[in-house]
Design a protein around this motif. Structure first.
Motif, PDB file in Angstrom:
ATOM      1  N   TYR A 167       5.868   6.404  -4.463  1.00  0.00           N
ATOM      2  CA  TYR A 167       4.517   6.723  -4.001  1.00  0.00           C
ATOM      3  C   TYR A 167       4.052   8.072  -4.560  1.00  0.00           C
ATOM      4  O   TYR A 167       2.873   8.232  -4.895  1.00  0.00           O
ATOM      5  CB  TYR A 167       4.461   6.748  -2.470  1.00  0.00           C
ATOM      6  CG  TYR A 167       4.161   5.390  -1.870  1.00  0.00           C
ATOM      7  CD1 TYR A 167       2.909   4.808  -2.035  1.00  0.00           C
ATOM      8  CD2 TYR A 167       5.122   4.690  -1.152  1.00  0.00           C
ATOM      9  CE1 TYR A 167       2.623   3.558  -1.491  1.00  0.00           C
ATOM     10  CE2 TYR A 167       4.839   3.447  -0.603  1.00  0.00           C
ATOM     11  CZ  TYR A 167       3.589   2.884  -0.780  1.00  0.00           C
ATOM     12  OH  TYR A 167       3.301   1.648  -0.258  1.00  0.00           O
ATOM     13  N   GLN A 220      -0.504   5.543  -6.200  1.00  0.00           N
ATOM     14  CA  GLN A 220      -0.104   6.901  -5.816  1.00  0.00           C
ATOM     15  C   GLN A 220      -0.683   7.241  -4.451  1.00  0.00           C
ATOM     16  O   GLN A 220      -1.872   7.037  -4.198  1.00  0.00           O
ATOM     17  CB  GLN A 220      -0.574   7.912  -6.857  1.00  0.00           C
ATOM     18  CG  GLN A 220       0.013   9.290  -6.660  1.00  0.00           C
ATOM     19  CD  GLN A 220      -0.331  10.210  -7.815  1.00  0.00           C
ATOM     20  OE1 GLN A 220      -1.492  10.385  -8.157  1.00  0.00           O
ATOM     21  NE2 GLN A 220       0.687  10.784  -8.436  1.00  0.00           N
ATOM     22  N   ASP A 221       0.166   7.727  -3.549  1.00  0.00           N
ATOM     23  CA  ASP A 221      -0.258   8.011  -2.181  1.00  0.00           C
ATOM     24  C   ASP A 221       0.656   9.094  -1.633  1.00  0.00           C
ATOM     25  O   ASP A 221       1.807   8.840  -1.278  1.00  0.00           O
ATOM     26  CB  ASP A 221      -0.162   6.734  -1.333  1.00  0.00           C
ATOM     27  CG  ASP A 221      -0.751   6.893   0.065  1.00  0.00           C
ATOM     28  OD1 ASP A 221      -0.628   7.993   0.640  1.00  0.00           O
ATOM     29  OD2 ASP A 221      -1.309   5.908   0.594  1.00  0.00           O
ATOM     30  N   TYR A 222       0.122  10.316  -1.566  1.00  0.00           N
ATOM     31  CA  TYR A 222       0.953  11.452  -1.169  1.00  0.00           C
ATOM     32  C   TYR A 222       1.346  11.407   0.305  1.00  0.00           C
ATOM     33  O   TYR A 222       2.419  11.881   0.681  1.00  0.00           O
ATOM     34  CB  TYR A 222       0.247  12.764  -1.491  1.00  0.00           C
ATOM     35  CG  TYR A 222       0.095  13.007  -2.978  1.00  0.00           C
ATOM     36  CD1 TYR A 222       1.195  12.892  -3.836  1.00  0.00           C
ATOM     37  CD2 TYR A 222      -1.129  13.354  -3.527  1.00  0.00           C
ATOM     38  CE1 TYR A 222       1.068  13.110  -5.200  1.00  0.00           C
ATOM     39  CE2 TYR A 222      -1.276  13.582  -4.897  1.00  0.00           C
ATOM     40  CZ  TYR A 222      -0.176  13.440  -5.722  1.00  0.00           C
ATOM     41  OH  TYR A 222      -0.300  13.661  -7.074  1.00  0.00           O
ATOM     42  N   GLN A 231       1.990   8.632   1.993  1.00  0.00           N
ATOM     43  CA  GLN A 231       3.107   7.694   2.018  1.00  0.00           C
ATOM     44  C   GLN A 231       4.363   8.340   1.424  1.00  0.00           C
ATOM     45  O   GLN A 231       5.476   8.125   1.918  1.00  0.00           O
ATOM     46  CB  GLN A 231       2.754   6.432   1.226  1.00  0.00           C
ATOM     47  CG  GLN A 231       1.751   5.519   1.907  1.00  0.00           C
ATOM     48  CD  GLN A 231       2.414   4.556   2.880  1.00  0.00           C
ATOM     49  OE1 GLN A 231       3.613   4.308   2.818  1.00  0.00           O
ATOM     50  NE2 GLN A 231       1.625   4.020   3.799  1.00  0.00           N
ATOM     51  N   GLN A 235      -2.807  16.043   3.768  1.00  0.00           N
ATOM     52  CA  GLN A 235      -1.853  15.033   3.288  1.00  0.00           C
ATOM     53  C   GLN A 235      -0.568  15.065   4.116  1.00  0.00           C
ATOM     54  O   GLN A 235      -0.018  14.013   4.463  1.00  0.00           O
ATOM     55  CB  GLN A 235      -1.551  15.272   1.810  1.00  0.00           C
ATOM     56  CG  GLN A 235      -2.718  14.938   0.892  1.00  0.00           C
ATOM     57  CD  GLN A 235      -2.545  15.489  -0.508  1.00  0.00           C
ATOM     58  OE1 GLN A 235      -1.744  16.417  -0.738  1.00  0.00           O
ATOM     59  NE2 GLN A 235      -3.276  14.924  -1.465  1.00  0.00           N
TER      60      GLN A 235
END
Length: 311
Positions: free
Chosen positions: A248, A256-258, A260, A291
């Motif tokens: 992630y 892309q997922d900060y 997660q 985030q």
């Protein structure tokens, strides 16, 4: 099926009361499972003990398991468990031999003794008991109670793996990855990891994900890697949580997922995975406060209702 003389339960009870240990064991199972009678742990233990006292090996094993786990209304008593396992093991009952080996390996109810563990695992393994074959393989792999021998480890892992034991399939896959006891072969590793992974074995699911991520033994495929990592994370596998978090963060195999990325890394860190702790601490320095808070919220939600709780 019932016959003209009465129900199955009545016929078994008559034989049990006449001192037939097979019937006593069967009646114990009926009470334990609530089959044909009201479920009653005390009555189950009563009949298992009757049969065990007559030397019936299967009842000795069952009663030993009840003592070893403190189940079925029994107070946990490892010494009693060992005594019962031994009686059944000496009659050649493979599962009792395996359990006696476990007690020696752990030092429960008996002085810890890896050599004795190996001896009893070997007796059960030679009778084809898959879990004993796996444990014997592990003793050879680690040189516990026996001279370290990778070939013997691989031999016994294979015996158990061919009986579809996922732990052994995973262990054999690892031997192929490292080339220990077998010729190094990533394709064979993938094959065995896949067999175990399809049975839901979390460690193998993570290992299979690693093979896809690195393109070892299989075409490199980040989406497949993420798929298998997620399968393992659903069971709380720390390494898979860390690996999925990395995917992630980098946007490989998943968007892309900060948040997660933080979530999965934090979950792995809570299991004291050292490298996850280090990466989690570094993420705190590079991610925005929003985030991080989003990630922490995901952690709280996951811990409140992890996927395995609903399975």
């Amino acid at each position: 099926m019932p016959n003209t003389d009465g129900s199955v339960e009545q016929q078994i009870r008559i034989k049990a009361e006449q001192g037939d240990p097979t019937a006593q064991n069967d009646l114990g199972i009926m009470y334990a499972n609530g089959e044909g009678v009201l479920q009653d742990d005390k009555q189950a233990a009563f009949w298992f003990r009757k049969a065990a006292d007559l030397g019936y090996a299967k009842s000795q094993l069952i009663l030993g398991l009840m003592y070893s786990e403190g189940q079925g209304g029994m107070t946990k008593d490892s010494s009693q468990a060992v005594s019962l396992f031994r009686k059944a093991a000496e009659q050649g009952l493979a599962m009792a031999q395996y359990n006696l080996g476990v007690m020696y390996a752990r030092g429960e109810g008996v002085a810890q003794d890896n050599k004795q563990a190996v001896e009893w695992y070997h007796k059960a393994a030679e009778q084809g008991e898959a879990i004993a074959q796996n444990n014997l393989g592990a003793m050879y792999a680690n040189g516990e109670g026996v001279a370290q021998n990778d070939k013997q480890a691989a031999f016994w892992y294979r015996k158990a793996a061919e009986q579809e034991l996922p732990t052994a399939q995973n262990n054999l896959g690892a031997m192929y990855v490292r080339g220990e006891g077998v010729a190094q072969d990533d394709k064979q590793a993938v094959a065995w990891y896949h067999k175990a992974a399809e049975q839901g074995y979390a460690e193998a699911q993570n290992n299979l994900g690693v093979m896809y991520a690195n393109g070892k033994g299989v075409a490199q495929d980040d989406e497949q890697a993420a798929f298998w990592f997620r399968k393992a994370t659903d069971q709380g596998e720390a390494m898979a949580q860390f690996n999925l978090g990395q995917m992630y963060f980098n946007g490989t195999g998943v968007p892309q997922d900060y948040a997660q990325a933080y979530m999965w890394t934090e979950l792995a860190a809570t299991q004291e995975l050292e490298k996850a702790v280090k990466v989690r601490d570094s993420l705190v320095k590079v991610l925005t406060p929003l985030q991080i808070e989003q990630g922490r919220k995901l952690v709280r939600e996951w811990m409140a209702a992890p996927p395995q709780a609903s399975q």
